[in-house]
Enzyme design. Structure first.
Site, PDB file in Angstrom:
ATOM      1  N   CYS A 249      15.602  58.230 -87.642  1.00  0.00           N
ATOM      2  CA  CYS A 249      16.169  58.761 -86.400  1.00  0.00           C
ATOM      3  C   CYS A 249      17.624  59.068 -86.717  1.00  0.00           C
ATOM      4  CB  CYS A 249      16.073  57.731 -85.279  1.00  0.00           C
ATOM      5  SG  CYS A 249      17.030  58.184 -83.803  1.00  0.00           S
TER       6      CYS A 249
ATOM      7  N   CYS B 106      16.912  66.106 -85.482  1.00  0.00           N
ATOM      8  CA  CYS B 106      16.284  65.111 -84.616  1.00  0.00           C
ATOM      9  C   CYS B 106      14.864  64.899 -85.136  1.00  0.00           C
ATOM     10  CB  CYS B 106      16.265  65.660 -83.186  1.00  0.00           C
ATOM     11  SG  CYS B 106      15.360  64.649 -82.018  1.00  0.00           S
TER      12      CYS B 106
END
Ligand code: DGL
Length: 270
Positions: free
Chosen positions: A195, A70
């Site tokens: 992302c 992440c």
């Protein structure tokens, strides 16, 4: 012991899949914090608290090495975790951010020599609001690459659309966000999907960007860097399969995950 892979939700599955194909016999444990996703609109303290809680869960389940799949957590929490949170011993956390910077600058993370020419003049970065606001990406690029200008763009709403499995909305959002970036930088030399959710809609980014823009997506880059790391740190290698955990509703998460994984897997709630 299995290697932990953590994300705020389903995005980390893109990294897990690449890891599984690079290291087919390795045991993994995936944890998605679907109950608290998205992280990208949260402040640094919140992201730190949620990330440490989930990583601790993976440690408690027997992982010693956890990949934070992440960018939001890697940009806001990872450094602090490595410096002041990790217990003494063999437990380690690695992020998805470092391999991407190393790949773009062609320099090792630990190379503290002055910035060099990398042949890169500009790079577009698509990420969550929190990752863009952290400014971690331009800071680390500037530290290593002399003439590169970083154009960050926060893709508001995209993680939510992906987590909801809303393909039509994802398409509208990707087009709008890429268009907004192209108004500032019409011909990006390279574009980074910063992302881990975005590789799920990579084709949409590819279609919206100019043909000659090089598109960099994290899964392959992170899997290669992790394989290299494991070659040097064999204590984290263990043969086995993958187990899937979520803080969210297992049935909903399972159905959506199936779309991204291409097959169904059993999810357990933590
Ligand atoms: N997939 C994550 C990232 O790479 C987090 C997205 C979110 O929760 O907002 O940034």
């Amino acid at each position: 012991m299995p290697i932990g892979v953590f994300d705020s939700g389903l995005g980390g599955l893109t990294i897990l899949r690449a890891l599984q194909s690079h290291l087919p016999d390795q045991a993994f444990m995936y944890l998605g914090d679907n109950a608290n996703t998205p992280y990208g609109t949260r402040d640094t303290y919140d992201v730190f608290d949620l990330t440490t809680k989930s990583v601790q869960t993976l440690f408690d389940k027997g992982c010693e090495l956890v990949i934070i799949a992440c960018n939001t957590a890697s940009a806001s929490a990872l450094h602090r975790m490595q410096v002041s949170w990790l217990p003494k011993g063999n437990k380690r956390v690695l992020g998805v951010f470092v391999p991407m910077i190393e790949n773009l600058t062609k320099r090792d993370w630990g190379d503290n020599t002055p910035p060099t020419h990398t042949g890169l003049e500009n790079v577009a970065v698509f990420a969550t609001q929190s990752t863009i606001e952290s400014a971690a990406f331009p800071r680390e690029m500037k530290f290593r690459a002399r003439d590169v200008e970083v154009f960050g763009h926060a893709c508001d709403g995209l993680v939510e659309a992906i987590e909801a499995g809303d393909t039509a909305r994802s398409e509208v959002l990707v087009k709008a966000h890429v268009e907004a970036l192209l108004q500032r930088l019409p011909q990006p030399q390279a574009a980074v999907l910063g992302c881990t959710h975005y590789p799920i809609v990579e084709k949409l980014f590819r279609a919206a960007l100019p043909d000659n823009t090089k598109l960099l997506s994290q899964p392959g880059i992170v899997a290669e860097a992790t394989t290299d790391y494991l070659g040097r740190h064999k204590i984290y290698r263990e043969t086995g399969d993958t187990r899937y955990f979520t803080t969210g509703a297992t049935e909903t998460v399972g159905k959506l995950a199936e779309l991204f994984l291409g097959h169904s897997v059993a999810w357990k709630k933590v």
